[in-house]
Motif scaffolding. Structure first.
Motif, short mmCIF file in Angstrom:
data_model
loop_
_atom_site.label_atom_id
_atom_site.label_comp_id
_atom_site.label_asym_id
_atom_site.label_seq_id
_atom_site.Cartn_x
_atom_site.Cartn_y
_atom_site.Cartn_z
N SER A 36 -0.84 46.71 -16.41
CA SER A 36 -0.19 46.79 -15.10
C SER A 36 0.48 45.47 -14.74
N ARG A 37 1.59 45.55 -14.03
CA ARG A 37 2.26 44.35 -13.52
C ARG A 37 2.08 44.23 -12.01
N ASP A 38 1.20 45.06 -11.46
CA ASP A 38 0.94 45.09 -10.03
C ASP A 38 -0.22 44.14 -9.71
N ASP A 39 0.10 42.99 -9.10
CA ASP A 39 -0.93 41.99 -8.84
C ASP A 39 -1.92 42.41 -7.76
N THR A 40 -1.64 43.52 -7.07
CA THR A 40 -2.62 44.01 -6.08
C THR A 40 -3.80 44.69 -6.79
N LEU A 41 -3.63 44.96 -8.09
CA LEU A 41 -4.72 45.51 -8.91
C LEU A 41 -5.00 44.53 -10.05
N PRO A 42 -5.58 43.35 -9.73
CA PRO A 42 -5.72 42.30 -10.75
C PRO A 42 -6.48 42.73 -11.99
N LEU A 43 -7.45 43.63 -11.85
CA LEU A 43 -8.20 44.08 -13.03
C LEU A 43 -7.28 44.68 -14.09
N LEU A 44 -6.32 45.49 -13.62
CA LEU A 44 -5.46 46.21 -14.55
C LEU A 44 -4.33 45.35 -15.11
N THR A 45 -4.17 44.12 -14.59
CA THR A 45 -3.18 43.20 -15.17
C THR A 45 -3.78 42.47 -16.38
N GLY A 46 -5.06 42.77 -16.66
CA GLY A 46 -5.72 42.13 -17.79
C GLY A 46 -5.81 43.03 -19.00
N GLY A 69 -1.76 24.71 -34.62
CA GLY A 69 -0.66 23.78 -34.85
C GLY A 69 -0.56 22.63 -33.87
N GLY A 70 -1.68 22.04 -33.49
CA GLY A 70 -1.65 20.90 -32.58
C GLY A 70 -1.44 21.27 -31.12
N ARG A 71 -1.48 22.57 -30.83
CA ARG A 71 -1.33 23.02 -29.44
C ARG A 71 -2.55 23.84 -29.04
N GLN A 72 -2.99 23.66 -27.82
CA GLN A 72 -4.12 24.45 -27.34
C GLN A 72 -3.93 24.82 -25.88
N THR A 73 -4.46 25.96 -25.53
CA THR A 73 -4.34 26.42 -24.15
C THR A 73 -5.64 27.12 -23.75
N THR A 74 -5.99 27.00 -22.47
CA THR A 74 -7.15 27.70 -21.94
C THR A 74 -6.73 28.52 -20.72
N SER A 75 -7.47 29.56 -20.43
CA SER A 75 -7.19 30.38 -19.26
C SER A 75 -8.49 30.94 -18.72
N GLN A 76 -8.62 30.95 -17.40
CA GLN A 76 -9.78 31.58 -16.80
C GLN A 76 -9.71 33.08 -17.03
N LEU A 77 -10.87 33.67 -17.27
CA LEU A 77 -10.93 35.12 -17.47
C LEU A 77 -10.84 35.84 -16.13
N VAL A 78 -10.36 37.08 -16.16
CA VAL A 78 -10.31 37.91 -14.96
C VAL A 78 -11.72 38.39 -14.67
N ASP A 79 -12.11 38.32 -13.41
CA ASP A 79 -13.46 38.70 -13.03
C ASP A 79 -13.48 40.16 -12.58
N GLY A 80 -14.50 40.89 -13.00
CA GLY A 80 -14.64 42.28 -12.56
C GLY A 80 -14.99 43.22 -13.70
N ASP A 81 -15.34 44.44 -13.34
CA ASP A 81 -15.71 45.46 -14.33
C ASP A 81 -14.51 46.36 -14.63
N TYR A 82 -14.06 46.32 -15.88
CA TYR A 82 -12.91 47.13 -16.29
C TYR A 82 -13.33 48.60 -16.35
N PRO A 83 -12.46 49.52 -15.93
CA PRO A 83 -12.83 50.94 -15.97
C PRO A 83 -13.12 51.42 -17.39
#
Length: 377
Positions: free
Chosen positions: A145-155, A232-246
């Motif tokens: 989903s691209r709807d940020d009002t449903l953050p679980l489904l954007t993951g 390749g010398g690059r690294q990135t981190t991201s916080q996980l989405v919180d919640g129970d996926y359906p």
């Protein structure tokens, strides 16, 4: 701080590091890229927005080690516009001077001591082929989903069990599942995480497209839930989405009494042509009978289009209607010569899988489930 670096090396590293910078940062320093030059001839670039961090490391001739913070977007634009010559970067007072050939730019620095500490890269949980990772993520994120009002489904739900990774995403109208193998750091490794589809897509393209291996690290249940990627010398981190996926796996049908097989590329082209007359929010219909599928759109006094293609049908005749873009997204993600559409009922979700040949077995490593649109007539 003073160093010299190749123009292309600098431009690539700054552009990659600054790519996730927020357009409206909660604090001015978060619009910056931190540049740290060490005496060993390595430049470390970093960006952070409290959610996603990025670091890259490049070689340089370091005359004076030091650390500065400058506008990331501006430095990226400048470095891409410079002539193809060595670039000299030096700190003079509270300004950074960038010189390349006859070009000279002066950038204001930001207070580097106000910049937040970046989270460390989680311990490596395993490695995955970059090409396989990029392809798998592209197949799954089409259904997120691209709807940020449903953050679980954007993951994207990432399930790891031993040597198998399963990626799942849904926007309630379609569901994508992709399985791939990887090499866990410890045998029997098991984890579940929900990663932002946007982050996963960006990381897979920028780190996985080189064709090498991507290191993946997961840190859960230890205060800050993070996913980290490194290559390749690059690294990135991201916080996980919180919640129970359906519990979406159960939506895939156990058995399908009807299925049809069609050549993928001709079906995509026909769907594009027929959907030209499909007004916004109106479906494209697919009617399957022995030996063919007829695509049509439009009705009544509106513009209409139809096209017939060869198809193999197993089971009774069936007709379904889909959102044209959702249909094209699924067909485009398959990457196989043939597509199998498996049906249970005209109004029940249809499962799309790929086939290498017309009469071969379908490949269930990638499954795309699409909810049809009810239609009359």
């Amino acid at each position: 701080m003073k160093f010299r670096v190749e123009r292309d090396v600098l431009a690539d590293a700054v552009t990659w590091t600054a790519r996730t910078l927020p357009t409206r940062p909660p604090a001015p320093v978060l619009a910056g890229v931190r540049i740290e030059a060490d005496a060993q001839g390595v430049i470390n670039l970093a960006s952070f927005d409290y959610e996603t961090s990025a670091r890259s490391e490049i070689p340089a001739e370091v005359a004076e080690p030091g650390t500065v913070l400058v506008s990331g977007r501006l430095l990226a634009e400048i470095s891409r516009a410079l002539p193809n010559k060595p670039v000299d970067v030096a700190l003079e007072g509270n300004k950074v001077i960038v010189t390349c050939g006859a070009s000279r730019f002066t950038l204001l620095t930001m207070p580097v001591d106000e910049y937040p500490a970046l989270p460390g890269l989680p311990e490596v949980s395993g490695t995955v082929s970059g090409d396989a990772f990029t392809h798998a993520v592209a197949q799954v994120t089409v259904a997120a989903s691209r709807d940020d009002t449903l953050p679980l489904l954007t993951g994207v739900r990432v399930e790891i069990e031993g040597e198998r990774i399963t990626l799942l995403s849904t926007d309630r109208y379609r569901l994508a599942l992709r399985e791939l193998t990887w090499t866990p750091a410890t045998p029997g490794f098991s984890a579940v995480a929900l990663v932002r589809a946007r982050t996963l897509n960006d990381v897979s393209k920028s780190l996985g497209s080189g064709g090498g291996l991507v290191n993946v690290g997961l840190s859960t249940g230890q205060g800050l839930d993070l996913v980290g990627f490194e290559a390749g010398g690059r690294q990135t981190t991201s916080q996980l989405v919180d919640g129970d996926y359906p519990a979406v796996r159960r939506l895939f049908p156990d058995s399908t009494p009807i299925h049809a097989v069609v050549a993928t590329a001709p079906l995509i082209e026909a769907a594009k042509r027929v959907s030209l007359v499909a007004e916004r929010n109106t479906p494209i219909r697919l009617s399957f009978s022995e030996g063919q599928v007829v695509l049509d759109a439009g009705q009544g006094d509106d513009a209409q289009a139809s096209e017939a293609l060869e198809a193999v049908l197993v089971g009774e005749d069936i007709a379904v209607a889909f959102n044209p873009q959702f249909l094209l997204d699924g067909l485009g993600a398959l990457g196989t010569d043939f597509v199998r559409l498996s049906f249970t009922h005209p109004n029940k979700p249809v499962e799309f899988t790929g086939q290498g040949s017309l009469d071969g077995e379908d490949d269930s490593a990638y499954r795309y489930l699409l909810v049809p649109i009810r239609f009359t007539g």
